[in-house]
Design a protein around this motif. Structure first.
Motif, PDB file in Angstrom:
ATOM      1  N   HIS A 112      29.234  52.547  33.108  1.00 57.38           N
ATOM      2  CA  HIS A 112      30.602  52.857  33.532  1.00 57.38           C
ATOM      3  C   HIS A 112      31.612  52.279  32.536  1.00 57.38           C
ATOM      4  O   HIS A 112      32.536  52.972  32.108  1.00 57.38           O
ATOM      5  N   CYS A 113      31.403  51.036  32.165  1.00 57.67           N
ATOM      6  CA  CYS A 113      32.320  50.381  31.222  1.00 57.67           C
ATOM      7  C   CYS A 113      32.274  51.045  29.848  1.00 57.67           C
ATOM      8  O   CYS A 113      33.316  51.261  29.214  1.00 57.67           O
ATOM      9  N   TYR A 147      32.174  51.099  42.953  1.00 62.12           N
ATOM     10  CA  TYR A 147      31.750  51.211  44.356  1.00 62.12           C
ATOM     11  C   TYR A 147      31.771  52.673  44.792  1.00 62.12           C
ATOM     12  O   TYR A 147      30.829  53.170  45.416  1.00 62.12           O
ATOM     13  N   THR A 148      32.817  53.374  44.437  1.00 66.22           N
ATOM     14  CA  THR A 148      32.920  54.804  44.764  1.00 66.22           C
ATOM     15  C   THR A 148      31.794  55.589  44.080  1.00 66.22           C
ATOM     16  O   THR A 148      31.201  56.494  44.672  1.00 66.22           O
ATOM     17  N   GLU A 149      31.492  55.206  42.861  1.00 68.01           N
ATOM     18  CA  GLU A 149      30.407  55.847  42.115  1.00 68.01           C
ATOM     19  C   GLU A 149      29.070  55.618  42.820  1.00 68.01           C
ATOM     20  O   GLU A 149      28.226  56.525  42.885  1.00 68.01           O
ATOM     21  N   LEU A 150      28.880  54.424  43.357  1.00 66.85           N
ATOM     22  CA  LEU A 150      27.638  54.118  44.073  1.00 66.85           C
ATOM     23  C   LEU A 150      27.487  54.995  45.312  1.00 66.85           C
ATOM     24  O   LEU A 150      26.376  55.452  45.618  1.00 66.85           O
ATOM     25  N   LYS A 205      39.108  44.881  37.339  1.00 71.37           N
ATOM     26  CA  LYS A 205      39.270  45.018  38.797  1.00 71.37           C
ATOM     27  C   LYS A 205      39.234  46.492  39.207  1.00 71.37           C
ATOM     28  O   LYS A 205      38.612  46.845  40.212  1.00 71.37           O
ATOM     29  N   ASP A 206      39.900  47.338  38.439  1.00 72.98           N
ATOM     30  CA  ASP A 206      39.881  48.779  38.723  1.00 72.98           C
ATOM     31  C   ASP A 206      38.456  49.320  38.618  1.00 72.98           C
ATOM     32  O   ASP A 206      38.018  50.128  39.440  1.00 72.98           O
ATOM     33  N   ALA A 207      37.740  48.869  37.619  1.00 74.56           N
ATOM     34  CA  ALA A 207      36.368  49.330  37.414  1.00 74.56           C
ATOM     35  C   ALA A 207      35.481  48.930  38.584  1.00 74.56           C
ATOM     36  O   ALA A 207      34.629  49.717  39.016  1.00 74.56           O
ATOM     37  N   VAL A 208      35.680  47.713  39.127  1.00 72.42           N
ATOM     38  CA  VAL A 208      34.884  47.253  40.271  1.00 72.42           C
ATOM     39  C   VAL A 208      35.059  48.212  41.447  1.00 72.42           C
ATOM     40  O   VAL A 208      34.083  48.606  42.101  1.00 72.42           O
ATOM     41  N   MET A 209      36.284  48.643  41.682  1.00 68.61           N
ATOM     42  CA  MET A 209      36.551  49.581  42.781  1.00 68.61           C
ATOM     43  C   MET A 209      35.962  50.964  42.479  1.00 68.61           C
ATOM     44  O   MET A 209      35.358  51.600  43.350  1.00 68.61           O
ATOM     45  N   GLY A 259      32.314  40.322  36.343  1.00 66.93           N
ATOM     46  CA  GLY A 259      32.062  39.624  35.077  1.00 66.93           C
ATOM     47  C   GLY A 259      31.594  40.575  33.983  1.00 66.93           C
ATOM     48  O   GLY A 259      32.021  40.480  32.830  1.00 66.93           O
ATOM     49  N   THR A 260      30.722  41.504  34.346  1.00 64.70           N
ATOM     50  CA  THR A 260      30.230  42.478  33.362  1.00 64.70           C
ATOM     51  C   THR A 260      31.373  43.380  32.907  1.00 64.70           C
ATOM     52  O   THR A 260      31.513  43.656  31.709  1.00 64.70           O
ATOM     53  N   CYS A 261      32.180  43.839  33.861  1.00 66.92           N
ATOM     54  CA  CYS A 261      33.326  44.693  33.515  1.00 66.92           C
ATOM     55  C   CYS A 261      34.297  43.942  32.613  1.00 66.92           C
ATOM     56  O   CYS A 261      34.800  44.507  31.630  1.00 66.92           O
ATOM     57  N   LEU A 262      34.541  42.688  32.923  1.00 70.24           N
ATOM     58  CA  LEU A 262      35.462  41.880  32.118  1.00 70.24           C
ATOM     59  C   LEU A 262      34.908  41.684  30.707  1.00 70.24           C
ATOM     60  O   LEU A 262      35.645  41.752  29.721  1.00 70.24           O
ATOM     61  N   LYS A 263      33.604  41.476  30.622  1.00 71.05           N
ATOM     62  CA  LYS A 263      32.952  41.298  29.324  1.00 71.05           C
ATOM     63  C   LYS A 263      33.145  42.538  28.446  1.00 71.05           C
ATOM     64  O   LYS A 263      33.462  42.431  27.260  1.00 71.05           O
TER      65      LYS A 263
END
Length: 183
Positions: A83-84, A57-60, A50-54, A37-41
Motif C-alpha cells: 500500500h505504501c 483497514y478499508t482495503e482489508l 495516519k491516512d494510510a492506516v485508515m 510504524g511501517t507506514c511512517l517508515k
C-alpha cells in the motif's frame, strides 16, 4: 458469557465466516502500531501514515474475504508495505507537465506530410509512366487505372492475351526500376 477470542486465527475465521467487522477491528487494533510504524517508515509523514492506516483497514475489508491467510501478521505487513509503495509510486507519477505544442507533432501536420508524400510519389509515377513504351503505358493504364482485365484489354486493343500479359509484366518491372532509381 462469551469466551474471549484470543488468537489471530479465531478472529480471522469469525470475520470470514460471519463478516464480523468487530472481529476484524479487534485483530487490526492488535497490529495498529506495526501498521502505523511501517507506514511512517515508508511515507515519512505522520499525517500521510495516519491516512494510510485508515485506508489499509478499508482495503482489508475488501481483500480478506477472498484471501487465504495463514499468518495474519506477516500477511498484513506485506499489504501495508505494498500500500505504501503504491502511494509513493502514485505521488511520483502524478507530476504535472506543462503542454508545449512545439514538442509535439500535430496529427494534422502528419496527415499533410502523408498527402505530400503521396503526391510526390504519384508525380514520380507519372514521370516513370512517360518513360515506358506506348504499348506498355497503354496496357498499364487500362489494367491498373481503368481496372480492366486481360480479356477486356485484348478485345479493346485487338492484341493477343499473352501479349497483354507480357506488356503489363514488363511495364510493372520497368516502373519499379524507374521508381527505385528516383528514390
Amino acid at each position: 458469557m462469551q469466551k474471549a477470542l484470543e488468537t489471530d486465527e479465531e478472529l480471522l475465521l469469525l470475520f470470514k465466516q460471519n463478516n464480523n467487522q468487530q472481529a476484524l477491528a479487534t485483530l487490526y487494533l492488535r497490529y495498529s502500531e506495526l501498521v502505523y510504524g511501517t507506514c511512517l517508515k515508508y511515507l515519512k509523514d505522520a499525517e500521510a501514515a495516519k491516512d494510510a492506516v485508515m485506508n489499509i483497514y478499508t482495503e482489508l475489508l475488501q481483500k480478506l474475504p477472498a484471501q487465504e491467510v495463514h499468518h495474519f501478521k506477516s500477511w498484513l505487513y506485506v499489504v501495508v508495505k505494498n500500500h505504501c509503495l503504491m502511494q509513493l509510486r502514485r505521488s511520483k507519477t502524478a507530476t504535472i507537465v506543462e503542454f508545449q505544442p512545439t514538442f509535439m507533432q500535430s496529427a494534422d501536420l502528419l496527415h499533410l506530410d502523408d498527402l505530400l508524400d503521396k503526391e510526390a510519389h504519384f508525380k514520380m509515377l507519372e514521370q516513370c509512366m512517360e518513360k515506358l513504351s506506348d504499348e506498355q503505358r497503354m496496357a498499364i493504364q487500362l489494367f491498373y487505372f481503368e481496372n480492366k482485365c486481360y480479356n477486356e484489354i485484348a478485345a479493346q486493343t485487338a492484341m493477343e492475351w499473352n501479349k497483354i500479359r507480357s506488356l503489363i509484366q514488363n511495364g510493372r518491372r520497368n516502373l519499379k526500376i524507374c521508381m527505385e532509381q528516383h528514390g
